[in-house]
Design a protein around this motif. Structure first.
Motif, PDB file in Angstrom:
ATOM      1  N   ARG A  46     -10.531  39.332 -77.457  1.00 59.37           N
ATOM      2  CA  ARG A  46     -10.943  40.492 -76.650  1.00 59.37           C
ATOM      3  C   ARG A  46     -10.515  41.792 -77.312  1.00 59.37           C
ATOM      4  N   TYR A  47      -9.308  41.821 -77.841  1.00 56.01           N
ATOM      5  CA  TYR A  47      -8.813  43.034 -78.504  1.00 56.01           C
ATOM      6  C   TYR A  47      -9.619  43.346 -79.758  1.00 56.01           C
ATOM      7  N   VAL A  48      -9.843  42.340 -80.593  1.00 55.54           N
ATOM      8  CA  VAL A  48     -10.538  42.557 -81.866  1.00 55.54           C
ATOM      9  C   VAL A  48     -11.966  43.033 -81.630  1.00 55.54           C
ATOM     10  N   THR A  49     -12.687  42.376 -80.731  1.00 56.85           N
ATOM     11  CA  THR A  49     -14.080  42.765 -80.494  1.00 56.85           C
ATOM     12  C   THR A  49     -14.185  44.146 -79.865  1.00 56.85           C
ATOM     13  N   SER A  50     -13.189  44.529 -79.079  1.00 59.44           N
ATOM     14  CA  SER A  50     -13.232  45.864 -78.468  1.00 59.44           C
ATOM     15  C   SER A  50     -12.892  46.957 -79.470  1.00 59.44           C
ATOM     16  N   GLN A  51     -12.064  46.639 -80.463  1.00 57.11           N
ATOM     17  CA  GLN A  51     -11.635  47.635 -81.431  1.00 57.11           C
ATOM     18  C   GLN A  51     -12.506  47.654 -82.693  1.00 57.11           C
ATOM     19  N   TRP A  52     -12.939  46.493 -83.166  1.00 60.72           N
ATOM     20  CA  TRP A  52     -13.637  46.407 -84.455  1.00 60.72           C
ATOM     21  C   TRP A  52     -15.099  46.023 -84.340  1.00 60.72           C
ATOM     22  N   GLY A  53     -15.508  45.543 -83.179  1.00 60.14           N
ATOM     23  CA  GLY A  53     -16.872  45.057 -83.058  1.00 60.14           C
ATOM     24  C   GLY A  53     -16.924  43.545 -83.139  1.00 60.14           C
ATOM     25  N   PRO A  54     -18.103  42.964 -82.988  1.00 62.96           N
ATOM     26  CA  PRO A  54     -18.227  41.503 -82.899  1.00 62.96           C
ATOM     27  C   PRO A  54     -17.975  40.762 -84.201  1.00 62.96           C
ATOM     28  N   SER A  55     -17.946  41.447 -85.354  1.00 62.12           N
ATOM     29  CA  SER A  55     -17.806  40.724 -86.616  1.00 62.12           C
ATOM     30  C   SER A  55     -16.423  40.807 -87.234  1.00 62.12           C
ATOM     31  N   ALA A  56     -15.600  41.766 -86.811  1.00 59.03           N
ATOM     32  CA  ALA A  56     -14.255  41.973 -87.362  1.00 59.03           C
ATOM     33  C   ALA A  56     -14.299  42.230 -88.859  1.00 59.03           C
ATOM     34  N   THR A  57     -15.420  42.744 -89.347  1.00 58.77           N
ATOM     35  CA  THR A  57     -15.568  43.066 -90.766  1.00 58.77           C
ATOM     36  C   THR A  57     -16.241  44.425 -90.900  1.00 58.77           C
ATOM     37  N   ASN A  58     -16.035  45.053 -92.045  1.00 61.49           N
ATOM     38  CA  ASN A  58     -16.754  46.278 -92.389  1.00 61.49           C
ATOM     39  C   ASN A  58     -18.015  45.897 -93.155  1.00 61.49           C
ATOM     40  N   ARG A  59     -19.165  46.222 -92.595  1.00 58.37           N
ATOM     41  CA  ARG A  59     -20.431  45.895 -93.235  1.00 58.37           C
ATOM     42  C   ARG A  59     -21.211  47.188 -93.479  1.00 58.37           C
ATOM     43  N   LEU A  60     -21.782  47.277 -94.660  1.00 56.42           N
ATOM     44  CA  LEU A  60     -22.508  48.487 -95.061  1.00 56.42           C
ATOM     45  C   LEU A  60     -23.969  48.143 -95.328  1.00 56.42           C
ATOM     46  N   PHE A  61     -24.864  48.951 -94.760  1.00 59.55           N
ATOM     47  CA  PHE A  61     -26.291  48.822 -95.030  1.00 59.55           C
ATOM     48  C   PHE A  61     -26.725  50.015 -95.863  1.00 59.55           C
ATOM     49  N   ILE A  62     -27.299  49.748 -97.025  1.00 61.19           N
ATOM     50  CA  ILE A  62     -27.783  50.812 -97.912  1.00 61.19           C
ATOM     51  C   ILE A  62     -29.306  50.822 -97.867  1.00 61.19           C
ATOM     52  N   ASP A  63     -29.849  51.907 -97.365  1.00 62.59           N
ATOM     53  CA  ASP A  63     -31.306  52.079 -97.319  1.00 62.59           C
ATOM     54  C   ASP A  63     -31.742  52.699 -98.647  1.00 62.59           C
ATOM     55  N   ALA A  64     -32.293  51.866 -99.516  1.00 59.46           N
ATOM     56  CA  ALA A  64     -32.692  52.321-100.849  1.00 59.46           C
ATOM     57  C   ALA A  64     -34.201  52.287-101.013  1.00 59.46           C
TER      58      ALA A  64
END
Length: 484
Positions: free
Chosen positions: A166-184
């Motif tokens: 509950r803490y992790v999903t509320s603070q970091w989101g559902p994935s607990a990872t940093n994900r980057l989308f690059i629109d190229a």
């Protein structure tokens, strides 16, 4: 958690390259590259949570047994009644470690995490009973204490996983990872819970012939766990090769793969899109932690033992020509990021080659008398121990090259497009290529390809024992005929 790029003037890659080469052409107006990344690193925080969970499990298990003993024998608490807990604990931690109880998915999926933890607890309890039976010690342990202690531990473990998720999903989101989308410039897609940047507006180009472009891109990839790129079909190869050198999990959006239902793909919940998986980090978090701790232990021990040698080298350099002791040169490190490497200065100050365009030769007039001895014995490399402590280098890894280095008449990255992939790990003071004798000047393209093949073999077969063997093998080649 979504980052939206600020609209800026778009400039194509040809104009960007021309502006970098010609000072009369104004540089495109891009946002300043984020030197510390778009987000704080979650990797370290995940590691802290794993350690917290591990310690919390210890407290829950021991506390549960202590509570039962206190209630069951309120008159006198006897420490020997805690013996079942002391025996079950190491069994539980060992099994939990190997069945991935402390894993990334377990931080957000409490049911899966609780299931694995309960399985580890059940197996450890069975093993305890098995050993106690053959040791004829079952009669010495209170069945009430053991059964009630395990039951309360199980409840505590489940509640702990639920609270953490509950803490992790509320603070970091559902994935607990940093994900980057690059629109190229590729298909327009919507994937939830990630950072988004527009490549054109931020000056991001997969240009393998431009180290400056790669360094800029690396700043956006810093602290990311996953990178997803949506680009034109003709750019997919270039983006794939850049991502392979990032050391990250990288994906390139593919409409075609989505249409034909390809199997070697990645699907993202919440988005009607399919991506081809083109790269994965070579080492797991556990392996990176082990390698980093090993690097620190070796570097600190080496500095303590070799400090008199470093002092004598510095004194000899200073007495030789009164010039600076250290030589600093920009090189390409992990994730294609620039860093400054430190060496003992071995060349004359006025003839130092900061760009590394000219390889040292046997009768090189740039090398000082002291410098020739330092290079011959590899003592000039010792200051790189400070790069290791700073986290810029590793004890063992692919050697970092000067940006202007050439093999024959070509830049290193022009010889083989796999060259940038060697940067997915921290560069090393020594490496597999060096102990095999692939070192010194690169007069021909073969001189580079031999090193590159050894580096790729090291990346694909890494082990801690392999690093140890390379260190011992390095001692045998400290003095070599290719050092000049």
């Amino acid at each position: 958690m979504e980052l939206t790029a600020v609209p800026l003037r778009k400039v194509d890659s040809a104009q960007t390259s021309l502006a970098l080469a010609d000072p009369d052409i104004p540089a495109p107006r891009y946002p300043r590259a984020p030197s510390q990344g778009l987000a704080l690193s979650l990797e370290r925080r995940r590691l802290q949570l794993y350690m917290m969970l591990l310690l919390a499990d210890v407290v829950v298990l021991l506390g549960s047994f202590a509570l039962v003993i206190g209630l069951y024998s309120p008159v006198q608490f006897r420490n020997e009644e805690m013996l079942p807990a002391y025996l079950i604990l190491p069994l539980f931690q060992t099994i939990a470690f190997y069945n991935a109880t402390y894993s990334l998915d377990g931080l957000t999926n409490w049911r899966m995490a609780a299931g694995r933890a309960l399985a580890a607890l059940a197996i450890s309890a069975l093993m305890f009973n098995f050993f106690a039976f053959f040791a004829k010690a079952n009669a010495e342990f209170s069945r009430v204490v053991v059964i009630a202690g395990l039951g309360i531990t199980a409840v505590g473990i489940v509640l702990l996983r639920y609270a953490v998720a509950r803490y992790v999903t509320s603070q970091w989101g559902p994935s607990a990872t940093n994900r980057l989308f690059i629109d190229a410039g590729g298909p327009a897609v919507t994937i939830p819970d990630l950072y988004r940047v527009n490549a054109a507006e931020h000056g991001l180009r997969p240009d393998l012939d431009d180290p400056l472009a790669l360094d800029r891109l690396s700043k956006y990839l810093r602290n990311m766990d996953m990178v997803i790129v949506s680009c034109a079909e003709e750019d997919r190869l270039a983006w794939s090769e850049v991502l392979r050198g990032s050391g990250l999990h990288g994906e390139v959006i593919s409409e075609f793969a989505h249409q034909i239902g390809a199997l070697a793909i990645a699907r993202h919940p919440g988005a009607d899109v399919t991506a081809l998986v083109v790269s994965r980090g070579h080492l797991s978090l556990r392996s990176r932690v082990v390698k980093r701790l090993f690097d620190l232990a070796v570097a600190l021990a080496a500095l303590a033992v070799l400090s008199p040698v470093l002092a004598l080298c510095a004194l000899a350099i200073k007495l030789d020509d009164q010039g600076p002791v250290f030589f600093r040169q920009r090189r390409m490190g992990r994730g294609n990021r620039f860093f400054d490497i430190y060496k003992f200065r071995s060349m004359r100050v006025e003839k130092a080659d900061a760009a590394g365009r000219r390889s040292a030769s046997k009768d090189d007039d740039r090398i000082t008398r002291v410098g020739r001895f330092l290079r011959k014995t590899s003592l000039d490399e010792l200051p790189q121990l400070f790069n290791v402590i700073a986290g810029e280098m590793s004890i063992v890894g692919p050697r970092p090259h000067a940006l202007g280095s050439q093999a024959g008449e070509k830049m290193f990255w022009q010889v083989d497009r796999k060259y940038w992939q060697r940067h997915c790990l921290r560069p090393g003071i020594t490496g597999l290529a060096q102990v095999r004798g692939f070192r010194g000047a690169t007069d021909t393209e073969r001189d580079l390809t031999d090193r590159l093949n050894a580096d790729m073999e090291y990346l694909n077969t890494w082990s801690l024992w392999g690093d140890i063997k390379i260190i011992f093998a390095t001692v045998k080649v400290l003095v070599h005929d290719r050092a000049f």
